[in-house]
Design a protein around this motif. Structure first.
Motif, PDB file in Angstrom:
ATOM      1  N   ILE A   6      42.236  26.886  52.722  1.00  0.00           N
ATOM      2  CA  ILE A   6      41.535  26.239  51.643  1.00  0.00           C
ATOM      3  C   ILE A   6      41.182  27.261  50.743  1.00  0.00           C
ATOM      4  O   ILE A   6      40.373  28.139  50.988  1.00  0.00           O
ATOM      5  N   LEU A   7      41.652  26.802  49.445  1.00  0.00           N
ATOM      6  CA  LEU A   7      41.555  27.716  48.376  1.00  0.00           C
ATOM      7  C   LEU A   7      40.440  27.335  47.425  1.00  0.00           C
ATOM      8  O   LEU A   7      40.360  26.146  47.001  1.00  0.00           O
ATOM      9  N   VAL A   8      39.632  28.221  47.081  1.00  0.00           N
ATOM     10  CA  VAL A   8      38.762  27.938  45.804  1.00  0.00           C
ATOM     11  C   VAL A   8      39.240  28.538  44.663  1.00  0.00           C
ATOM     12  O   VAL A   8      39.683  29.597  44.627  1.00  0.00           O
ATOM     13  N   GLY A   9      39.054  27.916  43.478  1.00  0.00           N
ATOM     14  CA  GLY A   9      39.607  28.414  42.273  1.00  0.00           C
ATOM     15  C   GLY A   9      38.473  28.787  41.379  1.00  0.00           C
ATOM     16  O   GLY A   9      37.344  28.154  41.237  1.00  0.00           O
ATOM     17  N   THR A  10      38.641  30.142  40.696  1.00  0.00           N
ATOM     18  CA  THR A  10      37.849  30.330  39.613  1.00  0.00           C
ATOM     19  C   THR A  10      38.545  31.342  38.621  1.00  0.00           C
ATOM     20  O   THR A  10      39.369  31.888  38.840  1.00  0.00           O
ATOM     21  N   GLY A  11      38.000  30.841  37.572  1.00  0.00           N
ATOM     22  CA  GLY A  11      39.079  31.404  36.384  1.00  0.00           C
ATOM     23  C   GLY A  11      38.420  31.239  35.027  1.00  0.00           C
ATOM     24  O   GLY A  11      37.340  30.528  34.922  1.00  0.00           O
ATOM     25  N   HIS A  12      38.868  31.902  34.112  1.00  0.00           N
ATOM     26  CA  HIS A  12      38.171  31.675  32.594  1.00  0.00           C
ATOM     27  C   HIS A  12      38.537  30.558  31.721  1.00  0.00           C
ATOM     28  O   HIS A  12      39.237  29.719  32.099  1.00  0.00           O
ATOM     29  N   ARG A  13      37.633  30.142  30.991  1.00  0.00           N
ATOM     30  CA  ARG A  13      37.666  29.238  30.053  1.00  0.00           C
ATOM     31  C   ARG A  13      38.905  29.242  28.999  1.00  0.00           C
ATOM     32  O   ARG A  13      39.437  30.590  28.964  1.00  0.00           O
TER      33      ARG A  13
END
Length: 174
Positions: free
Chosen positions: A7-14
């Motif tokens: 299960i991946l959670v994604g976080t990244g820039h605008r």
């Protein structure tokens, strides 16, 4: 290669921090990011065993990861930080239309914090997502901000973090 599904959670820039040429908020730049993420989900040994994705639904990386997961047939949990997240965006924008389409196609939609906007709800959303994931996939250029906070929380909770920035920087430098 991973032996268990993730299960991946994604976080990244605008978009403004992603190094795009031209208008960072253009639908063409969004499409480029979606295709990059689809390729990563299909070909990157750190990501190919993904059984589900959790997206925080922000403009930029979060929404692109959500679209990529849907297009790749990966179950998606849309973690909306607060009610009306999209209301600050122009009413007739492509981003609002795509946001609505993602919510319609998501396996599950969770509004993490009731009520309207407050800055704390972004971090509450990040923590909610990381707590439910095996690994974090990030698109982070190491600058401070919400993405850095999510990565830091993931590391403090001993979740693996896989940063795609090196791969992405090769795409945008072409």
């Amino acid at each position: 290669m991973n032996t268990k599904k993730l299960i991946l959670v994604g976080t990244g820039h605008r978009p403004v921090k992603l190094g795009f040429k031209g208008d960072p908020y253009s639908s063409q730049n969004f499409a480029l990011l979606v295709e990059f993420l689809r390729k990563e989900l299909r070909e990157n040994p750190e990501l190919i065993e993904t059984q589900g994705v959790i997206s925080g639904m922000a403009l930029g990386f979060d929404m692109a990861l959500a679209v990529a997961a849907i297009k790749e047939g990966i179950p998606l949990v849309a973690a909306v930080p607060f009610e009306g997240q999209e209301l600050a965006w122009p009413t007739d924008s492509w981003a609002r239309r795509v946001y609505g389409q993602i919510l319609e196609r998501a396996t599950e939609v969770v509004v993490v914090s009731p009520g309207g906007y407050s800055a704390q709800k972004m971090q509450a959303r990040n923590q909610w997502m990381v707590d439910r994931a095996d690994r974090v996939v990030a698109l982070w250029n190491t600058t401070p901000g919400g993405t850095a906070n999510a990565v830091r929380y993931a590391l403090c909770t001993h979740k693996g973090v896989y940063n795609l920035w090196k791969n992405w920087s090769q795409v945008i430098s072409l």
